[in-house]
Each structure stands twice: as structure tokens, then as C-alpha cells.
Design a protein around this motif. Sequence first.
Motif, PDB file in Angstrom:
ATOM      1  N   ILE A  26       6.308 -11.691   6.704  1.00 37.11           N
ATOM      2  CA  ILE A  26       5.025 -11.166   6.230  1.00 37.11           C
ATOM      3  C   ILE A  26       5.144  -9.676   5.934  1.00 37.11           C
ATOM      4  O   ILE A  26       4.646  -9.178   4.916  1.00 37.11           O
ATOM      5  N   ILE A  27       5.803  -8.946   6.836  1.00 37.76           N
ATOM      6  CA  ILE A  27       5.969  -7.503   6.652  1.00 37.76           C
ATOM      7  C   ILE A  27       6.824  -7.214   5.425  1.00 37.76           C
ATOM      8  O   ILE A  27       6.539  -6.295   4.659  1.00 37.76           O
ATOM      9  N   LYS A  28       7.883  -8.024   5.235  1.00 35.04           N
ATOM     10  CA  LYS A  28       8.757  -7.800   4.084  1.00 35.04           C
ATOM     11  C   LYS A  28       8.017  -8.063   2.769  1.00 35.04           C
ATOM     12  O   LYS A  28       8.200  -7.349   1.786  1.00 35.04           O
ATOM     13  N   LYS A  29       7.194  -9.117   2.761  1.00 37.00           N
ATOM     14  CA  LYS A  29       6.397  -9.403   1.564  1.00 37.00           C
ATOM     15  C   LYS A  29       5.281  -8.367   1.408  1.00 37.00           C
ATOM     16  O   LYS A  29       4.989  -7.904   0.313  1.00 37.00           O
ATOM     17  N   ASP A  30       4.649  -8.059   2.523  1.00 39.99           N
ATOM     18  CA  ASP A  30       3.636  -7.015   2.636  1.00 39.99           C
ATOM     19  C   ASP A  30       2.668  -6.973   1.454  1.00 39.99           C
ATOM     20  O   ASP A  30       2.776  -6.135   0.563  1.00 39.99           O
ATOM     21  N   LEU A  31       1.682  -7.840   1.469  1.00 41.11           N
ATOM     22  CA  LEU A  31       0.677  -7.896   0.409  1.00 41.11           C
ATOM     23  C   LEU A  31      -0.159  -6.617   0.373  1.00 41.11           C
ATOM     24  O   LEU A  31      -0.578  -6.169  -0.697  1.00 41.11           O
ATOM     25  N   LYS A  32      -0.371  -6.027   1.557  1.00 38.89           N
ATOM     26  CA  LYS A  32      -1.151  -4.787   1.605  1.00 38.89           C
ATOM     27  C   LYS A  32      -0.427  -3.675   0.856  1.00 38.89           C
ATOM     28  O   LYS A  32      -1.049  -2.914   0.104  1.00 38.89           O
ATOM     29  N   MET A  33       0.894  -3.608   1.062  1.00 41.81           N
ATOM     30  CA  MET A  33       1.686  -2.594   0.363  1.00 41.81           C
ATOM     31  C   MET A  33       1.629  -2.816  -1.142  1.00 41.81           C
ATOM     32  O   MET A  33       1.509  -1.867  -1.929  1.00 41.81           O
ATOM     33  N   LYS A  34       1.705  -4.080  -1.557  1.00 44.28           N
ATOM     34  CA  LYS A  34       1.651  -4.396  -2.981  1.00 44.28           C
ATOM     35  C   LYS A  34       0.311  -3.957  -3.584  1.00 44.28           C
ATOM     36  O   LYS A  34       0.262  -3.434  -4.698  1.00 44.28           O
ATOM     37  N   GLN A  35      -0.769  -4.183  -2.843  1.00 37.41           N
ATOM     38  CA  GLN A  35      -2.094  -3.785  -3.327  1.00 37.41           C
ATOM     39  C   GLN A  35      -2.196  -2.267  -3.455  1.00 37.41           C
ATOM     40  O   GLN A  35      -2.727  -1.752  -4.442  1.00 37.41           O
ATOM     41  N   ILE A  36      -1.677  -1.554  -2.447  1.00 37.05           N
ATOM     42  CA  ILE A  36      -1.741  -0.090  -2.478  1.00 37.05           C
ATOM     43  C   ILE A  36      -0.871   0.457  -3.606  1.00 37.05           C
ATOM     44  O   ILE A  36      -1.256   1.398  -4.302  1.00 37.05           O
ATOM     45  N   LEU A  37       0.316  -0.144  -3.789  1.00 34.15           N
ATOM     46  CA  LEU A  37       1.198   0.297  -4.878  1.00 34.15           C
ATOM     47  C   LEU A  37       0.553   0.053  -6.235  1.00 34.15           C
ATOM     48  O   LEU A  37       0.673   0.875  -7.152  1.00 34.15           O
ATOM     49  N   GLU A  38      -0.140  -1.082  -6.357  1.00 31.54           N
ATOM     50  CA  GLU A  38      -0.832  -1.383  -7.617  1.00 31.54           C
ATOM     51  C   GLU A  38      -1.932  -0.357  -7.869  1.00 31.54           C
ATOM     52  O   GLU A  38      -2.104   0.131  -8.987  1.00 31.54           O
ATOM     53  N   GLN A  39      -2.673  -0.029  -6.805  1.00 31.25           N
ATOM     54  CA  GLN A  39      -3.715   0.989  -6.920  1.00 31.25           C
ATOM     55  C   GLN A  39      -3.109   2.343  -7.293  1.00 31.25           C
ATOM     56  O   GLN A  39      -3.642   3.064  -8.143  1.00 31.25           O
ATOM     57  N   PHE A  40      -1.987   2.670  -6.647  1.00 29.81           N
ATOM     58  CA  PHE A  40      -1.298   3.932  -6.940  1.00 29.81           C
ATOM     59  C   PHE A  40      -0.879   3.998  -8.407  1.00 29.81           C
ATOM     60  O   PHE A  40      -1.086   5.011  -9.082  1.00 29.81           O
ATOM     61  N   ASN A  41      -0.280   2.921  -8.898  1.00 32.96           N
ATOM     62  CA  ASN A  41       0.191   2.892 -10.293  1.00 32.96           C
ATOM     63  C   ASN A  41      -0.965   3.003 -11.277  1.00 32.96           C
ATOM     64  O   ASN A  41      -0.837   3.664 -12.314  1.00 32.96           O
ATOM     65  N   ASN A  42      -2.090   2.358 -10.952  1.00 31.34           N
ATOM     66  CA  ASN A  42      -3.265   2.437 -11.835  1.00 31.34           C
ATOM     67  C   ASN A  42      -3.809   3.859 -11.908  1.00 31.34           C
ATOM     68  O   ASN A  42      -4.132   4.356 -12.994  1.00 31.34           O
ATOM     69  N   VAL A 130      -9.855  15.379  -9.128  1.00 30.69           N
ATOM     70  CA  VAL A 130     -10.293  14.332  -8.194  1.00 30.69           C
ATOM     71  C   VAL A 130      -9.269  13.197  -8.142  1.00 30.69           C
ATOM     72  O   VAL A 130      -8.897  12.719  -7.064  1.00 30.69           O
ATOM     73  N   SER A 131      -8.804  12.774  -9.311  1.00 29.76           N
ATOM     74  CA  SER A 131      -7.846  11.660  -9.389  1.00 29.76           C
ATOM     75  C   SER A 131      -6.502  12.040  -8.779  1.00 29.76           C
ATOM     76  O   SER A 131      -5.859  11.227  -8.102  1.00 29.76           O
ATOM     77  N   THR A 132      -6.073  13.271  -9.003  1.00 34.61           N
ATOM     78  CA  THR A 132      -4.811  13.739  -8.433  1.00 34.61           C
ATOM     79  C   THR A 132      -4.887  13.801  -6.912  1.00 34.61           C
ATOM     80  O   THR A 132      -3.935  13.434  -6.211  1.00 34.61           O
ATOM     81  N   ASP A 133      -6.038  14.256  -6.420  1.00 33.39           N
ATOM     82  CA  ASP A 133      -6.241  14.312  -4.971  1.00 33.39           C
ATOM     83  C   ASP A 133      -6.177  12.903  -4.371  1.00 33.39           C
ATOM     84  O   ASP A 133      -5.545  12.685  -3.332  1.00 33.39           O
ATOM     85  N   LEU A 134      -6.828  11.952  -5.049  1.00 34.13           N
ATOM     86  CA  LEU A 134      -6.808  10.566  -4.589  1.00 34.13           C
ATOM     87  C   LEU A 134      -5.384  10.003  -4.649  1.00 34.13           C
ATOM     88  O   LEU A 134      -4.946   9.282  -3.742  1.00 34.13           O
ATOM     89  N   LEU A 135      -4.667  10.352  -5.713  1.00 32.61           N
ATOM     90  CA  LEU A 135      -3.284   9.889  -5.870  1.00 32.61           C
ATOM     91  C   LEU A 135      -2.409  10.384  -4.723  1.00 32.61           C
ATOM     92  O   LEU A 135      -1.587   9.637  -4.181  1.00 32.61           O
ATOM     93  N   ASN A 140       0.417   9.355   0.425  1.00 34.83           N
ATOM     94  CA  ASN A 140       0.603   9.547   1.868  1.00 34.83           C
ATOM     95  C   ASN A 140       0.423   8.229   2.622  1.00 34.83           C
ATOM     96  O   ASN A 140       1.151   7.951   3.589  1.00 34.83           O
ATOM     97  N   GLN A 141      -0.563   7.433   2.168  1.00 34.46           N
ATOM     98  CA  GLN A 141      -0.777   6.119   2.779  1.00 34.46           C
ATOM     99  C   GLN A 141       0.465   5.244   2.628  1.00 34.46           C
ATOM    100  O   GLN A 141       0.862   4.545   3.569  1.00 34.46           O
ATOM    101  N   ILE A 142       1.053   5.289   1.446  1.00 39.52           N
ATOM    102  CA  ILE A 142       2.253   4.490   1.177  1.00 39.52           C
ATOM    103  C   ILE A 142       3.386   4.910   2.098  1.00 39.52           C
ATOM    104  O   ILE A 142       4.086   4.067   2.679  1.00 39.52           O
ATOM    105  N   GLU A 143       3.590   6.219   2.242  1.00 39.02           N
ATOM    106  CA  GLU A 143       4.661   6.714   3.112  1.00 39.02           C
ATOM    107  C   GLU A 143       4.422   6.320   4.560  1.00 39.02           C
ATOM    108  O   GLU A 143       5.353   5.917   5.269  1.00 39.02           O
ATOM    109  N   ASN A 144       3.159   6.442   5.007  1.00 39.84           N
ATOM    110  CA  ASN A 144       2.826   6.072   6.387  1.00 39.84           C
ATOM    111  C   ASN A 144       3.023   4.575   6.613  1.00 39.84           C
ATOM    112  O   ASN A 144       3.519   4.159   7.666  1.00 39.84           O
ATOM    113  N   LEU A 145       2.626   3.787   5.600  1.00 35.91           N
ATOM    114  CA  LEU A 145       2.775   2.338   5.717  1.00 35.91           C
ATOM    115  C   LEU A 145       4.250   1.940   5.722  1.00 35.91           C
ATOM    116  O   LEU A 145       4.665   1.054   6.473  1.00 35.91           O
ATOM    117  N   LYS A 146       5.044   2.613   4.885  1.00 40.98           N
ATOM    118  CA  LYS A 146       6.481   2.351   4.871  1.00 40.98           C
ATOM    119  C   LYS A 146       7.097   2.659   6.232  1.00 40.98           C
ATOM    120  O   LYS A 146       7.927   1.890   6.741  1.00 40.98           O
TER     121      LYS A 146
END
Length: 236
Positions: A26-42, A130-135, A140-146
Motif C-alpha cells: 500500500i505504501i509503495k503504491k501510495d494513492l495519497k502520494m499520487k493524488q498530491i503529485l497530481e495536484q502539484f503538477n496541475n 498565491v499559486s507559487t506559495d501553494l506550490l 514540502n508535503q511531498i518531501e515530508n510524505l516521502k
Amino acid sequence: MSQLDFIWELENHYNALENHKENLDIIKKDLKMKQILEQFNNIKEKVDNLNDRIKSNKSALNRSNRFLNTYDFKIKEIDADLYNGKINDIKQINYLIEEKDKLKIKIEDIETEILTLMEENDSLEEEYIVSTDLLNKIANQIENLKESNSEMQKSLVEKIEYENIQIKSLNEKINKDILNRYQVLKKSKRRGIVTAENFVCGGCNMFVSMYARERLQKKEIVFCESCGRILYLPED
């Protein structure tokens, strides 16, 4: 410990092993990470688009300002020609006045365009901040999650190694024939040994015979007469 206790303990270690492996998967697949990465890319795409639009608007502003300076200079030249007293031809004077009026219209249009571009850029730059701040927050969330995932993976790998060691140790303590029978049952029925609480098989819910009950109470190896699983009578 009896052979039955060893098998029961073996089953528990197998269950823990499977649970750890599932969690690791589950951790390797990590759907939460995929969602955050998708949000980051958008948002990254949005930030890049905003940056491109801001640069494009600034280029347009520079170009408009150059035109504005050019037209202002031409008007000054026309005014110089009109008021220096060197031109007496009425047609030429009217022509210069018409050119001056045309230039004034162009200047008004450019000034309107510049104002629109400036207002748009102000809005774009505010949105960009605003968008850069959110990015950055999502990064940071991605790094913490990793980091968190890495620690959990390490912990689960250690637990898996521990369970494998325990399983290996128990395999050496259990009679080979009984162990082989257990392994066959586990492979075909997922659980090779089940509880017999209130003398009811935990695998098929069938009542255990009186003869089997007596053997269970003596901690002997008993197979369910219905499903074939090994029965285990838990202590009170």
C-alpha cells in the motif's frame, strides 16, 4: 509448548507477515502520494502558464511604450513644423493637423491598452504569488510524505524480516508431516488452523464431535471433520 501451540503461533506469524506485506505494498503504491503529485503538477502547470502570460504582457507593455514614445516624438515634430512659421501652405498645414489627430487617437488606444495590460498583470502577479506559495507548501508535503513513507517502509521491512525468522524457527520445531499438512491446508483454505471456541470450528462453523473435544482439551492435533482445518482450543 505443544506441537499445536507451535502451529498456532506459526499461523499468527504468517498472518502478521501477510499484513506487513500488504501494508508495504500500500505504501509503495501510495494513492495519497499520487493524488498530491497530481495536484502539484496541475498547480505547477498553472504557475508556468501564469509566468508565461506575465512575461508576454510585459513584452507587450514594452512594445506599446516604444510605440507611445515614437508617436509622442512624431507629434512634437508636427508641432514644431506647425508653429515654427516655416510652413505657409494651407494644404500641408491641414495634412499635418490630420496626422497629429490620427496620432492622438493611436496614443489614446495605446494608453488604454497599456492600462489594461497593467491591470491584468497586477492580477496575474497576485495569482502567481498565491499559486507559487501553494506550490511550495505542496512540495514540502511531498518531501515530508516521502520521508514518512521511507521510515514506514524501513520499519515494515524489518518486521517482515523478523516474521520470516520466527516462521523459519517454528518450522524447525514442528513435526514435518504435521507441518506439510498445515501448509497444504493454508494454501488451499488460506487458514490452516482455526479456533474452536465453544467447540465450533472457526473455519466452517460446524460443531466439533465429543471425541474431538476431548482430544482438543489434551492439546492434541485435531482436524475438523467438516473442513479439514487444524483446530485450536483457546485458553480461557
